[in-house]
Design a protein around this motif. Sequence first.
Motif, PDB file in Angstrom:
ATOM      1  N   LEU A  23      -5.494 -10.169  -6.805  1.00 53.66           N
ATOM      2  CA  LEU A  23      -6.187  -8.887  -6.721  1.00 53.66           C
ATOM      3  C   LEU A  23      -7.631  -9.156  -7.114  1.00 53.66           C
ATOM      4  CD1 LEU A  23      -3.449  -6.701  -8.434  1.00 53.66           C
ATOM      5  CD2 LEU A  23      -3.859  -7.022  -5.992  1.00 53.66           C
ATOM      6  N   PRO A  24      -8.605  -8.968  -6.209  1.00 49.13           N
ATOM      7  CA  PRO A  24      -9.973  -9.454  -6.399  1.00 49.13           C
ATOM      8  C   PRO A  24     -10.767  -8.833  -7.542  1.00 49.13           C
ATOM      9  CG  PRO A  24      -9.677  -8.566  -4.181  1.00 49.13           C
ATOM     10  CD  PRO A  24      -8.399  -8.385  -4.900  1.00 49.13           C
ATOM     11  N   ASN A  25     -10.413  -7.609  -7.956  1.00 48.75           N
ATOM     12  CA  ASN A  25     -11.115  -6.990  -9.089  1.00 48.75           C
ATOM     13  C   ASN A  25     -10.251  -5.873  -9.661  1.00 48.75           C
ATOM     14  OD1 ASN A  25     -11.734  -4.481  -7.669  1.00 48.75           O
ATOM     15  ND2 ASN A  25     -13.321  -5.631  -6.573  1.00 48.75           N
ATOM     16  N   SER A  26     -10.761  -5.185 -10.679  1.00 52.28           N
ATOM     17  CA  SER A  26      -9.956  -4.184 -11.380  1.00 52.28           C
ATOM     18  C   SER A  26      -9.738  -2.899 -10.586  1.00 52.28           C
ATOM     19  CB  SER A  26     -10.593  -3.852 -12.731  1.00 52.28           C
ATOM     20  OG  SER A  26     -11.855  -3.230 -12.532  1.00 52.28           O
ATOM     21  N   CYS A  27     -10.337  -2.767  -9.424  1.00 52.32           N
ATOM     22  CA  CYS A  27     -10.103  -1.596  -8.579  1.00 52.32           C
ATOM     23  C   CYS A  27      -8.894  -1.787  -7.660  1.00 52.32           C
ATOM     24  CB  CYS A  27     -11.339  -1.285  -7.742  1.00 52.32           C
ATOM     25  SG  CYS A  27     -12.670  -0.564  -8.714  1.00 52.32           S
ATOM     26  N   TYR A  28      -8.303  -2.973  -7.655  1.00 48.22           N
ATOM     27  CA  TYR A  28      -7.137  -3.265  -6.826  1.00 48.22           C
ATOM     28  C   TYR A  28      -5.870  -3.137  -7.655  1.00 48.22           C
ATOM     29  CZ  TYR A  28      -9.891  -5.146  -2.956  1.00 48.22           C
ATOM     30  OH  TYR A  28     -10.751  -5.288  -1.903  1.00 48.22           O
ATOM     31  N   GLY A  41      -2.621  -3.914  -0.950  1.00 45.85           N
ATOM     32  CA  GLY A  41      -3.229  -3.460  -2.198  1.00 45.85           C
ATOM     33  C   GLY A  41      -3.793  -2.067  -2.051  1.00 45.85           C
ATOM     34  N   HIS A  42      -3.695  -1.290  -3.129  1.00 43.14           N
ATOM     35  CA  HIS A  42      -4.356   0.015  -3.213  1.00 43.14           C
ATOM     36  C   HIS A  42      -5.708  -0.227  -3.874  1.00 43.14           C
ATOM     37  CE1 HIS A  42      -0.751   2.779  -2.665  1.00 43.14           C
ATOM     38  NE2 HIS A  42      -0.311   1.566  -2.462  1.00 43.14           N
ATOM     39  N   ASN A  85     -14.494  -4.223 -12.751  1.00 42.95           N
ATOM     40  CA  ASN A  85     -14.915  -5.528 -13.251  1.00 42.95           C
ATOM     41  C   ASN A  85     -14.479  -6.562 -12.225  1.00 42.95           C
ATOM     42  OD1 ASN A  85     -12.291  -6.607 -13.810  1.00 42.95           O
ATOM     43  ND2 ASN A  85     -12.243  -5.494 -15.741  1.00 42.95           N
ATOM     44  N   GLN A  86     -15.135  -7.685 -12.201  1.00 37.83           N
ATOM     45  CA  GLN A  86     -14.911  -8.691 -11.160  1.00 37.83           C
ATOM     46  C   GLN A  86     -13.914  -9.765 -11.583  1.00 37.83           C
ATOM     47  OE1 GLN A  86     -16.051  -8.157  -8.044  1.00 37.83           O
ATOM     48  NE2 GLN A  86     -16.687  -6.237  -8.984  1.00 37.83           N
ATOM     49  N   TYR A 133      -4.945  -5.354   3.008  1.00 47.81           N
ATOM     50  CA  TYR A 133      -4.143  -6.546   2.752  1.00 47.81           C
ATOM     51  C   TYR A 133      -4.824  -7.399   1.688  1.00 47.81           C
ATOM     52  CZ  TYR A 133      -1.601  -5.419   7.036  1.00 47.81           C
ATOM     53  OH  TYR A 133      -0.843  -4.799   7.989  1.00 47.81           O
ATOM     54  N   VAL A 134      -4.011  -7.986   0.797  1.00 47.06           N
ATOM     55  CA  VAL A 134      -4.534  -8.879  -0.236  1.00 47.06           C
ATOM     56  C   VAL A 134      -3.972 -10.282  -0.013  1.00 47.06           C
ATOM     57  CG1 VAL A 134      -4.961  -7.067  -1.935  1.00 47.06           C
ATOM     58  CG2 VAL A 134      -2.727  -8.156  -1.863  1.00 47.06           C
TER      59      VAL A 134
END
Length: 140
Positions: free
Chosen positions: A61-66, A87-88, A96-97, A35-36
């Motif tokens: 979305l907290p970073n580029s992996c989301y 979120g995936h 990146n953050q 969950y985001v």
Amino acid sequence: MKNFKYLLIMIVALAIPVSSCSTDDDNDHDYHLEYVNVISAELPDEFNHGSTYKIEVTIALPNSCYFYYDQYDYIYDGTTRLIYPIGHVDDGASCNQIITETTFSIPVEVLQSEPYIFKFYQGKDPDGEDMFLTIEVPVI
């Protein structure tokens, strides 16, 4: 002998597609769902009974992996609606953050005469309890 030919042809025909499948797929990657957090939600001041509305929801979305693929849990609890965007998350990737915001729509058909109470997921508190942005919309 004639039946043997047909049997052999069928075995070969079935074996070809199976042998051509590869389990080595470069597009496979490890990921998980989570969950985001909802940042904001745009709802009307009131609903008209029998009408359909689109609620605009903005998430972080907290970073580029989301990544967000328009998936969410929409849970009915009496007159309350709990909304959890999903979120995936790519596992094992370098990220990146940078926080990214994205907006999506939720269709709502107004079928009850009581006010709707929307609770949008905003993460967990220090005790591990879900926190929500709560918005009540009366029905006229």
